[in-house]
Design a protein around this motif. Structure first.
Motif, PDB file in Angstrom:
ATOM      1  N   GLY A   1     -13.208  14.044   1.556  1.00  0.00           N
ATOM      2  CA  GLY A   1     -12.229  14.209   2.655  1.00  0.00           C
ATOM      3  C   GLY A   1     -12.469  13.724   3.929  1.00  0.00           C
ATOM      4  O   GLY A   1     -11.921  14.099   4.830  1.00  0.00           O
ATOM      5  N   ASP A   2     -13.565  12.887   4.024  1.00  0.00           N
ATOM      6  CA  ASP A   2     -13.888  12.625   5.381  1.00  0.00           C
ATOM      7  C   ASP A   2     -13.826  10.955   5.547  1.00  0.00           C
ATOM      8  O   ASP A   2     -14.267  10.416   4.640  1.00  0.00           O
ATOM      9  CB  ASP A   2     -15.528  12.864   5.406  1.00  0.00           C
ATOM     10  CG  ASP A   2     -16.123  12.262   6.675  1.00  0.00           C
ATOM     11  OD1 ASP A   2     -16.615  11.366   6.993  1.00  0.00           O
ATOM     12  OD2 ASP A   2     -15.778  13.052   7.850  1.00  0.00           O
ATOM     13  N   PRO A   3     -13.056  10.728   6.857  1.00  0.00           N
ATOM     14  CA  PRO A   3     -12.692   9.242   7.070  1.00  0.00           C
ATOM     15  C   PRO A   3     -13.897   8.264   6.975  1.00  0.00           C
ATOM     16  O   PRO A   3     -13.806   7.221   6.464  1.00  0.00           O
ATOM     17  CB  PRO A   3     -11.717   9.251   8.399  1.00  0.00           C
ATOM     18  CG  PRO A   3     -11.490  10.595   8.471  1.00  0.00           C
ATOM     19  CD  PRO A   3     -12.605  11.454   7.821  1.00  0.00           C
ATOM     20  N   LYS A   4     -15.078   8.731   7.308  1.00  0.00           N
ATOM     21  CA  LYS A   4     -16.025   7.892   7.593  1.00  0.00           C
ATOM     22  C   LYS A   4     -16.599   7.682   6.142  1.00  0.00           C
ATOM     23  O   LYS A   4     -16.878   6.669   5.614  1.00  0.00           O
ATOM     24  CB  LYS A   4     -17.281   8.408   8.265  1.00  0.00           C
ATOM     25  CG  LYS A   4     -17.103   8.254   9.927  1.00  0.00           C
ATOM     26  CD  LYS A   4     -18.283   8.766  10.586  1.00  0.00           C
ATOM     27  CE  LYS A   4     -17.878   8.651  12.165  1.00  0.00           C
ATOM     28  NZ  LYS A   4     -18.918   9.324  13.218  1.00  0.00           N
ATOM     29  N   GLN A   5     -16.753   8.720   5.473  1.00  0.00           N
ATOM     30  CA  GLN A   5     -17.106   8.711   4.114  1.00  0.00           C
ATOM     31  C   GLN A   5     -16.216   7.553   3.096  1.00  0.00           C
ATOM     32  O   GLN A   5     -16.552   7.257   2.069  1.00  0.00           O
ATOM     33  CB  GLN A   5     -17.146  10.085   3.252  1.00  0.00           C
ATOM     34  CG  GLN A   5     -18.540  10.805   4.100  1.00  0.00           C
ATOM     35  CD  GLN A   5     -18.983  11.798   2.870  1.00  0.00           C
ATOM     36  OE1 GLN A   5     -19.150  11.961   1.574  1.00  0.00           O
ATOM     37  NE2 GLN A   5     -19.073  12.983   3.902  1.00  0.00           N
ATOM     38  N   GLY A   6     -14.954   7.752   3.432  1.00  0.00           N
ATOM     39  CA  GLY A   6     -13.749   7.226   2.946  1.00  0.00           C
ATOM     40  C   GLY A   6     -13.994   5.801   2.958  1.00  0.00           C
ATOM     41  O   GLY A   6     -13.905   4.937   2.099  1.00  0.00           O
ATOM     42  N   THR A   7     -14.294   5.290   4.270  1.00  0.00           N
ATOM     43  CA  THR A   7     -14.322   3.732   4.360  1.00  0.00           C
ATOM     44  C   THR A   7     -15.762   3.124   3.556  1.00  0.00           C
ATOM     45  O   THR A   7     -15.681   2.200   3.401  1.00  0.00           O
ATOM     46  CB  THR A   7     -14.335   3.484   5.929  1.00  0.00           C
ATOM     47  OG1 THR A   7     -15.339   4.139   6.519  1.00  0.00           O
ATOM     48  CG2 THR A   7     -12.854   3.712   6.570  1.00  0.00           C
ATOM     49  N   ALA A   8     -16.689   3.971   3.752  1.00  0.00           N
ATOM     50  CA  ALA A   8     -18.035   3.754   3.155  1.00  0.00           C
ATOM     51  C   ALA A   8     -17.748   3.640   1.533  1.00  0.00           C
ATOM     52  O   ALA A   8     -18.252   2.582   0.978  1.00  0.00           O
ATOM     53  CB  ALA A   8     -19.050   4.839   3.295  1.00  0.00           C
ATOM     54  N   ALA A   9     -16.893   4.439   1.163  1.00  0.00           N
ATOM     55  CA  ALA A   9     -16.539   4.388  -0.250  1.00  0.00           C
ATOM     56  C   ALA A   9     -15.981   3.283  -0.520  1.00  0.00           C
ATOM     57  O   ALA A   9     -16.076   2.733  -1.645  1.00  0.00           O
ATOM     58  CB  ALA A   9     -15.921   5.874  -0.912  1.00  0.00           C
ATOM     59  N   ALA A  10     -14.941   2.861   0.213  1.00  0.00           N
ATOM     60  CA  ALA A  10     -14.110   1.813   0.103  1.00  0.00           C
ATOM     61  C   ALA A  10     -14.779   0.544   0.126  1.00  0.00           C
ATOM     62  O   ALA A  10     -14.634  -0.423  -0.865  1.00  0.00           O
ATOM     63  CB  ALA A  10     -12.951   1.613   1.206  1.00  0.00           C
TER      64      ALA A  10
END
Length: 380
Positions: free
Chosen positions: A81-90
């Motif tokens: 649910g974290d934007p930074k982790q979200g972009t890293a996952a993407a």
């Protein structure tokens, strides 16, 4: 000129190679990203299970894409649910050359991740993202399976003033893209329908103590308290409302409208006190298909559907259907087909408008009685 034996042999070998290539399975990588850790992990696992179920069915069916048998594989990532982790996952999924992405769970992670997928030309179907900005970024690769906050928050705001006859309301949000968005739309619609905003407060998505906020709200005596956020915070908030003797109706969007809410509130949810809406819903004619999905889901995973697994299931099937119709799993080739798709899913017909939003999106209103979620009706 007559072909020589060696030339004939070369042609035969080439034909055999082509035939062998056609028979080789085409590996189709479907990425999925959600919060698999943290307070919303139960919702993330629900979403991922819907994708897993669809992929197993697609593989059992033996689909062919462009004349080759297709084998679908899931690449699952946790963004917490974290934007930074979200972009890293993407970026990780892009580097792994996925053919498409179902996700993310949250608006706050899906919005920044959308640019990464768009730059790579990879279609992204978000099953549960409601912030309007998600599909307003101008990316042709971005799709949404549910109604947005303008519809969700707006419907709840009008419902509070017109159906619940609320004269005064208090609004709290968790400062996330989702929470602020749905709370703002609720506030706007409630005011337009004649209600007065007695208090506007905020917390965060990891808070557990709301005594200060609720004590101030109690003094304002609102008819309705609206919370923009997720069930992991709404549960303790409801429990503390009960402790403080606050009897206001408690409203929220799909983030709080889960089967887990009564448990997260330690059972402190008086009958009929909560009114919430899920950005999705099916009409009576579609109900048997959805009921069958829920029964199959429970049989397979041993738990009830939380909210959006039917939407991740359909999103995966929709993506596969576009690939089959395009005769290719290459994003650039099946994307134009996906943009014009009309697919009969378990949630109803899935089709997208020019922005990538679901056409004719529905909402389902719920309350809770005896610790169980009960449907109040579907609105469009």
């Amino acid at each position: 000129m007559k072909p020589t034996p060696s030339r004939l042999g070369g042609i035969a070998l080439a034909c055999l190679a082509m035939s062998a290539h056609a028979a080789e399975p085409l590996v189709v990588k479907i990425g999925h990203v959600a919060a698999l850790s943290g307070p919303a992990s139960h919702l993330g696992r629900d979403n991922e299970s819907g994708v897993r179920m669809a992929i197993e069915e697609l593989n059992a069916k033996g689909l062919q894409i462009g004349g080759r048998p297709a084998r679908f594989v899931l690449l699952a990532e946790d963004d917490a649910g974290d934007p930074k982790q979200g972009t890293a996952a993407a970026q990780k999924l892009v580097d792994n050359k996925v053919n498409g992405v179902v996700g993310h769970l949250n608006s706050g992670t899906a919005i920044p991740a959308a640019r990464i997928y768009a730059d790579a030309g990879i279609p992204q179907i978000a099953p549960s993202v409601t912030n309007p900005r998600y599909t307003r970024q101008g990316f042709k690769t971005t799709f949404r399976m549910v109604a947005d906050d303008a519809q969700l928050g707006g419907t709840l705001g009008r419902y509070a003033a017109q159906t619940l006859k609320a004269k005064t309301v208090a609004v709290i949000d968790d400062r996330t893209a989702y929470g602020q968005g749905v709370a703002s739309e609720f506030e706007k619609a409630a005011k337009a329908a004649g209600a007065t905003i007695a208090k506007r407060e905020f917390t965060n998505d990891k808070a557990t103590d709301f005594t200060g906020i609720l004590t101030g709200i109690k003094a304002a005596k609102p008819d309705v308290i609206f919370y923009g956020g997720m069930d992991a915070v709404a549960g303790p908030m409801l429990r503390q409302m009960k402790q403080l003797g606050i009897q206001s109706k408690f409203m929220g969007g799909d983030g709080i409208c889960t089967a887990e809410l009564p448990k997260l509130a330690s059972g402190q949810v008086p009958d009929g006190q909560v009114v919430c809406a899920i950005a999705g819903g099916v009409d009576a004619a579609q109900r048997p298909a959805l009921d069958k999905f829920k029964a199959d889901f429970k049989k397979k995973f041993g738990i009830e559907v939380q909210i959006y697994s039917p939407y991740t299931y359909d999103a995966t099937k929709v993506m596969a259907e576009a690939m089959v119709k395009a005769g290719s799993a290459e994003p650039a080739k099946y994307l134009p087909v996906l943009q014009k798709i009309s697919y009969p899913g378990v949630i109803g017909t899935v089709a997208f408008d020019e922005k990538g939003d679901i056409k004719n999106g529905a909402l389902t209103l719920y309350t809770f009685n005896r610790g169980q979620r009960e449907e109040l009706g579907v609105v469009r």
